[in-house]
Scaffold this motif. Sequence first.
Motif, PDB file in Angstrom:
ATOM      1  N   GLN A   1      -9.380  11.147  -2.100  1.00  0.00           N
ATOM      2  CA  GLN A   1      -8.783   9.892  -2.555  1.00  0.00           C
ATOM      3  C   GLN A   1      -7.258   9.865  -2.421  1.00  0.00           C
ATOM      4  OE1 GLN A   1      -9.075   6.610  -6.097  1.00  0.00           O
ATOM      5  NE2 GLN A   1      -9.905   8.611  -6.539  1.00  0.00           N
TER       6      GLN A   1
ATOM      7  N   GLN B   1      -8.598   0.986  -5.408  1.00  0.00           N
ATOM      8  CA  GLN B   1      -8.768   2.435  -5.465  1.00  0.00           C
ATOM      9  C   GLN B   1      -9.227   2.951  -6.823  1.00  0.00           C
ATOM     10  OE1 GLN B   1      -6.587   6.537  -4.081  1.00  0.00           O
ATOM     11  NE2 GLN B   1      -5.369   4.693  -4.053  1.00  0.00           N
TER      12      GLN B   1
ATOM     13  N   TRP C   1     -17.989   5.802 -12.194  1.00  0.00           N
ATOM     14  CA  TRP C   1     -18.851   6.900 -12.653  1.00  0.00           C
ATOM     15  C   TRP C   1     -18.928   6.986 -14.165  1.00  0.00           C
ATOM     16  CZ3 TRP C   1     -21.768   7.738  -8.904  1.00  0.00           C
ATOM     17  CH2 TRP C   1     -21.306   7.889  -7.597  1.00  0.00           C
TER      18      TRP C   1
ATOM     19  N   PHE D   1      -5.428   8.193   0.642  1.00  0.00           N
ATOM     20  CA  PHE D   1      -5.295   6.741   0.823  1.00  0.00           C
ATOM     21  C   PHE D   1      -3.853   6.288   0.627  1.00  0.00           C
ATOM     22  CE2 PHE D   1      -9.978   6.487  -0.331  1.00  0.00           C
ATOM     23  CZ  PHE D   1     -10.376   6.137   0.946  1.00  0.00           C
ATOM     24  N   HIS D   2      -3.119   6.967  -0.243  1.00  0.00           N
ATOM     25  CA  HIS D   2      -1.714   6.618  -0.453  1.00  0.00           C
ATOM     26  C   HIS D   2      -0.800   7.474   0.431  1.00  0.00           C
ATOM     27  CE1 HIS D   2       1.873   6.011  -3.388  1.00  0.00           C
ATOM     28  NE2 HIS D   2       1.930   5.187  -2.375  1.00  0.00           N
TER      29      HIS D   2
ATOM     30  N   HIS E   1     -13.141   5.936  -9.280  1.00  0.00           N
ATOM     31  CA  HIS E   1     -13.379   6.814 -10.421  1.00  0.00           C
ATOM     32  C   HIS E   1     -14.067   6.074 -11.567  1.00  0.00           C
ATOM     33  CE1 HIS E   1     -11.722   9.845 -13.577  1.00  0.00           C
ATOM     34  NE2 HIS E   1     -12.948  10.113 -13.244  1.00  0.00           N
TER      35      HIS E   1
ATOM     36  N   ALA F   1     -17.121  14.115  -9.468  1.00  0.00           N
ATOM     37  CA  ALA F   1     -16.531  12.803  -9.220  1.00  0.00           C
ATOM     38  C   ALA F   1     -16.267  12.038 -10.519  1.00  0.00           C
ATOM     39  CB  ALA F   1     -17.444  11.979  -8.301  1.00  0.00           C
ATOM     40  N   ALA F   2     -17.091  12.236 -11.515  1.00  0.00           N
ATOM     41  CA  ALA F   2     -16.932  11.515 -12.785  1.00  0.00           C
ATOM     42  C   ALA F   2     -15.823  12.114 -13.635  1.00  0.00           C
ATOM     43  CB  ALA F   2     -18.246  11.527 -13.558  1.00  0.00           C
TER      44      ALA F   2
ATOM     45  N   CYS G   1     -14.198   7.967   5.976  1.00  0.00           N
ATOM     46  CA  CYS G   1     -14.282   7.259   4.688  1.00  0.00           C
ATOM     47  C   CYS G   1     -13.323   6.084   4.711  1.00  0.00           C
ATOM     48  CB  CYS G   1     -13.932   8.202   3.544  1.00  0.00           C
ATOM     49  SG  CYS G   1     -14.067   7.426   1.915  1.00  0.00           S
ATOM     50  N   GLY G   2     -13.839   4.904   4.370  1.00  0.00           N
ATOM     51  CA  GLY G   2     -12.995   3.708   4.330  1.00  0.00           C
ATOM     52  C   GLY G   2     -12.326   3.522   5.685  1.00  0.00           C
ATOM     53  N   ASP G   3     -11.035   3.174   5.669  1.00  0.00           N
ATOM     54  CA  ASP G   3     -10.304   2.919   6.916  1.00  0.00           C
ATOM     55  C   ASP G   3      -9.354   4.066   7.282  1.00  0.00           C
ATOM     56  OD1 ASP G   3      -8.496   2.564   4.876  1.00  0.00           O
ATOM     57  OD2 ASP G   3      -7.543   0.793   5.753  1.00  0.00           O
TER      58      ASP G   3
ATOM     59  N   HIS H   1     -16.352  12.543   1.179  1.00  0.00           N
ATOM     60  CA  HIS H   1     -16.625  11.769  -0.042  1.00  0.00           C
ATOM     61  C   HIS H   1     -15.308  11.476  -0.756  1.00  0.00           C
ATOM     62  CE1 HIS H   1     -21.162  12.926  -0.470  1.00  0.00           C
ATOM     63  NE2 HIS H   1     -21.017  11.730   0.070  1.00  0.00           N
ATOM     64  N   VAL H   2     -15.273  10.299  -1.403  1.00  0.00           N
ATOM     65  CA  VAL H   2     -14.006   9.811  -1.947  1.00  0.00           C
ATOM     66  C   VAL H   2     -13.374  10.783  -2.931  1.00  0.00           C
ATOM     67  CG1 VAL H   2     -12.913   7.973  -3.288  1.00  0.00           C
ATOM     68  CG2 VAL H   2     -14.643   7.399  -1.604  1.00  0.00           C
TER      69      VAL H   2
ATOM     70  N   CYS I   1     -16.034  -1.390   0.744  1.00  0.00           N
ATOM     71  CA  CYS I   1     -15.100  -0.297   1.029  1.00  0.00           C
ATOM     72  C   CYS I   1     -15.748   1.016   0.636  1.00  0.00           C
ATOM     73  CB  CYS I   1     -13.803  -0.500   0.253  1.00  0.00           C
ATOM     74  SG  CYS I   1     -12.558   0.765   0.611  1.00  0.00           S
ATOM     75  N   GLY I   2     -15.739   1.958   1.574  1.00  0.00           N
ATOM     76  CA  GLY I   2     -16.320   3.273   1.303  1.00  0.00           C
ATOM     77  C   GLY I   2     -17.759   3.116   0.839  1.00  0.00           C
TER      78      GLY I   2
ATOM     79  N   ALA J   1       0.818  -1.216   0.000  1.00  0.00           N
ATOM     80  CA  ALA J   1       0.000   0.000   0.000  1.00  0.00           C
ATOM     81  C   ALA J   1       0.850   1.262   0.000  1.00  0.00           C
ATOM     82  CB  ALA J   1      -0.932  -0.012   1.212  1.00  0.00           C
TER      83      ALA J   1
ATOM     84  N   SER K   1      -5.419  11.930  -7.129  1.00  0.00           N
ATOM     85  CA  SER K   1      -4.828  10.667  -6.689  1.00  0.00           C
ATOM     86  C   SER K   1      -3.306  10.693  -6.695  1.00  0.00           C
ATOM     87  CB  SER K   1      -5.348   9.518  -7.562  1.00  0.00           C
ATOM     88  OG  SER K   1      -5.065   9.773  -8.913  1.00  0.00           O
TER      89      SER K   1
END
Lengths: 252, 252
Positions: free
Chosen positions: B81, A81, A88, B84-85, A85, B11-12, B105-107, B76-77, A105-106, A11, B56
């Motif tokens: 996003q 992950q 959508w 996460f990394h 995206h 988001a899209a 969101c998530g973990d 919201h993701v 997840c999420g 990760a 990302s």
Amino acid sequence: MRLTLLGSGDAAGIPLYGCDCDLCTAAAADPGLRRTASSALLESGALRLLLDAGQSNLCERFPSGTIDAIFLTHFHVDHLQGLFHLRWGIGESIPVYTPPDPEGCGDLYKNPGILEFVTLRQFETSRLGDLDVTPLPLNHSKPTHGYLFSDSRQRIAYLTDTKGLPSSTSACLADLPLDLVVVDCSFAPGVGSTGHNNLDDVLEIDRLVAPARMMLTHIGHGLDLWLRENPRRLPSHIGVARDGMRVFPHAS
Amino acid sequence: MRLTLLGSGDAAGIPLYGCDCDLCTAAAADPGLRRTASSALLESGALRLLLDAGQSNLCERFPSGTIDAIFLTHFHVDHLQGLFHLRWGIGESIPVYTPPDPEGCGDLYKNPGILEFVTLRQFETSRLGDLDVTPLPLNHSKPTHGYLFSDSRQRIAYLTDTKGLPSSTSACLADLPLDLVVVDCSFAPGVGSTGHNNLDDVLEIDRLVAPARMMLTHIGHGLDLWLRENPRRLPSHIGVARDGMRVFPHAS
């Protein structure tokens, strides 16, 4: 079957954010040395399957219509992950085969968009094109499936994330001639973890399962350093993955 | 203060995955036409703040030590996003200021890594460097904060995601001279949504709040098409964001 590893890291990846060791400095300068989220592309004839979806640029990399299905090993973010995206988009839905995990997840279950989540049961074989696909239980902190892919001639097992193997999985694999096993090897020998293999665990899996070839993936930073310092410590049939590497068929 | 929009899409995003309209075809060929997740970089002297973290590639774009803090509008993701990394890095922790949201969101809460989540209360002003930062409640499907940034001379409000404004927020902003408002405008006029503005909603916010300038962000696919077909329908003080656009100070 043709198998290409899209990512070979854990990760955190390589370079590790904030790290100035030689390995990470080199990887920051040379994309060829980076390790991104472990995932793979399996092709068989015209069939194209993604194994995990942790690459965040899936939309650019795989334009609409170029992926037939996605097999998720589990619902940790580094393995999915790119779905956040991709979902959508518009057009044909994309089947996403997963282990049973009510949490997901999420908000993926709530807002799946064009993704069609399909839960698979362990050891129940499905047919896609010329392939048989069998989910295999693994040992991880979330419900996790490895996958056995077979055509009329060859067998590949993709086994991540896991710590050792459940006895049912190792017994299943030990009974079969395996052309290639791609396996989670996150840590150097002796390093403890409840959710991921170290190299000792992998050598034990190799002994139990006895594949023709084995490729280590999900390589963590500490293992990557260890491998540089111990370049000749692996048996000749075991290789170390790199991002973008074609690992099957073997270029021998 | 200097404000640069890193992303200007919903988001899209644009291109919309699977879409072959002229807009998306052009954006697929020309990165300058793309719309990625709405987010921004606010700089004041040596201070560098991220407003949302939905890009990302944050790790590559902002090497360790180049970001002082992150302000999340909500969990919201598409607005987080990149965390996460980023979280799996090493070194100094990065404060992430958020609205109160027990779900997250998530973990991210469970495994924050180098991120230090700090909950802010609406209308309680914090000081960072030369800046005052005030969270403003917005109308969205999750607890959401807009942010008012003020130094001794200038004021910028960043208001996404929202449908209209709560009366407390519009009353607060109407009392102040505002140099710039960046606002969620996801949809074309007349298009209904409970969580995002259409252009009618934005014009009403403009009337209530009366900023010197306004920039539309979080642009959806339908609105982007509408704007191409109606290029002169916006008042002269209202502009349309693009990815990478420096929106403050205004190049007039």
